[in-house]
Design an enzyme around this catalytic site. Sequence first.
Site, PDB file in Angstrom:
ATOM      1  N   HIS A   1     -33.731 -56.091 -68.527  1.00  0.00           N
ATOM      2  CA  HIS A   1     -34.538 -55.092 -67.820  1.00  0.00           C
ATOM      3  C   HIS A   1     -33.778 -53.769 -67.744  1.00  0.00           C
ATOM      4  O   HIS A   1     -32.618 -53.743 -67.334  1.00  0.00           O
ATOM      5  CB  HIS A   1     -34.833 -55.563 -66.387  1.00  0.00           C
TER       6      HIS A   1
ATOM      7  N   TYR B   1     -29.365 -55.662 -64.941  1.00  0.00           N
ATOM      8  CA  TYR B   1     -28.489 -56.859 -64.948  1.00  0.00           C
ATOM      9  C   TYR B   1     -29.236 -58.173 -65.092  1.00  0.00           C
ATOM     10  O   TYR B   1     -28.927 -59.132 -64.416  1.00  0.00           O
ATOM     11  CB  TYR B   1     -27.590 -56.901 -63.691  1.00  0.00           C
ATOM     12  N   HIS B   2     -30.207 -58.221 -66.004  1.00  0.00           N
ATOM     13  CA  HIS B   2     -30.999 -59.444 -66.191  1.00  0.00           C
ATOM     14  C   HIS B   2     -31.022 -59.893 -67.653  1.00  0.00           C
ATOM     15  O   HIS B   2     -32.099 -60.111 -68.212  1.00  0.00           O
ATOM     16  CB  HIS B   2     -32.435 -59.226 -65.698  1.00  0.00           C
ATOM     17  N   PRO B   3     -29.882 -60.069 -68.322  1.00  0.00           N
ATOM     18  CA  PRO B   3     -29.934 -60.498 -69.722  1.00  0.00           C
ATOM     19  C   PRO B   3     -30.404 -61.943 -69.850  1.00  0.00           C
ATOM     20  O   PRO B   3     -30.051 -62.798 -69.031  1.00  0.00           O
ATOM     21  CB  PRO B   3     -28.481 -60.346 -70.198  1.00  0.00           C
TER      22      PRO B   3
END
Length: 541
Positions: free
Chosen positions: A303, A477-479
């Site tokens: 994101h 911070y949503h890999p």
Amino acid sequence: MDGSTALREAELEFDYVVVGAGSAGCVLANRLSSDGRHKVLLLEAGPKDTNIWIHVPLGYGKLFKEKTVNWMYQTEPEPGLDGRSVFQPRGKVLGGSSSINGLLYVRGQHEDYDRWRQRGNVGWGHDDVLPYFKRAENQSRGADDFHGGDGPLPVSDWRHEDPLSEAFVKAAVEAGLPFNADFNGASQEGAGFFQTTTRRGRRASSAVSYLRPALGRSNLHVETDALAQRILFEGRRASGVTFSQRGRMRTARARKEILVSSGAYNSPQLLQLSGVGPGELLRQHGIDVVLDAPGVGSDLQDHLQVRIVMRCSQRITLNDIVNHPVRRVLAGARYAAFRKGPLTIAAGTAGVFFKTDPRLASPDIQIHFIPFSTDKMGEKLHTFSGFTASVCQLRPESRGSLRIRSADPAAPPEIRINYLASETDRRANIDGLRILRKILAAPALKPYVSDEAYPGSKVVSDDDILAYCRQTGSTIYHPTSTCRMGTDALAVVDQRLRVRGIDGLRVVDASIMPDLVSGNTNAPVIMIAEKASDMILQDAR
């Protein structure tokens, strides 16, 4: 219990070896060891979670660039962001990223999971995963159709009254959005307040909520400062893991299964180092190919967030507290005495989920509101009174990749996310910022706003807004999705999270998501591990 009471080499044989003590790994360690029948080893590359800032909600700002507990990765230069590299913090500590994250409890939309199921991932529709969300959850408001009341993971309302956050929610309602008291209930759309993974003003990481209660079990062993080097194979069966620990190389054998729970970056990295990945890449680095699996490290998604910073006309922001020596000390004292006040602020107090186009079936934008402002997360707060609202496009089309750079397990991998690579993604960010500006201009915020600091009143046209996204956009911070679950040729794991083409090996973490969920990723990862632990124990029988 850990590396300080080092196990004798002869004892390094277990039923299950879990690699990575993050959000998923701690759940697996707890659930797989709970009946006492299985011997479980949990390996963590980082230290114990003793850093004091891990346990203070606002402490995530202090851990952003704290390399003792953070992998501190960087992307390659991103073409869609004017060639900038984007900083990628990831937890390297017991609890993993749940020890350094922004604490928001958001599951995503029912439609996300139904879409997974429609792609052939039987058992992953919303009705299938809801029981696992509920099983994990200890909801402070009590149990209901959507929430669990007695799980290990505390979920609670925030503990700091903030007039700015309340005014922001009112402004969103004035702008035409419904009020939503529960983003994780029947529907996600609307404006409201985030819940957090905290208990009485302290962070409830997966290490605190899942691992700590299990540490007394004689059949669970936890080794910290233990960096997995590679998975060992006997033919096409995973049989063990070599790891380095304080200068020594050690090997742990797995009688039943190896469970890789190292996250969207480190899980594909470990598979590639071990000979499971794109054959050409592995040969390039002198690694023997166990399985030519081109999907390992493909389809990386994340994101993007683009932030609007407002100058506040009243000195009531966190900037004002942090930059004032007396107010700063008082805030610290209040937290120490009551676990309340500004130190309990998560990486979003209020939020909004909305559609940029009425034809969409569900919201495609999430807004995070926080009563402070800074040039870059983890850096000093602005000297002026300021607050921030950021746009996050929930379902980006853009996909990237994760590739090892060498055969050295300590070398950071090459990360390419390809932010803003598709026209849909560019359009959603432009339209999202326009709608956010309408909210910020609504009457409820008028008493608090002096002007828009960034991007400022000169940025008006679509081209200017897109240029601002490219200049300042960053990760939220949503890999995910680098070892994705599916039935097609590039899918890495099947619907039971077993690595396709290999026996005795599963991946359990955000990397298995077929695509990004519409929201923050911590709660879904815990759900994935809860469901995986059931499948693993069923298969063991």
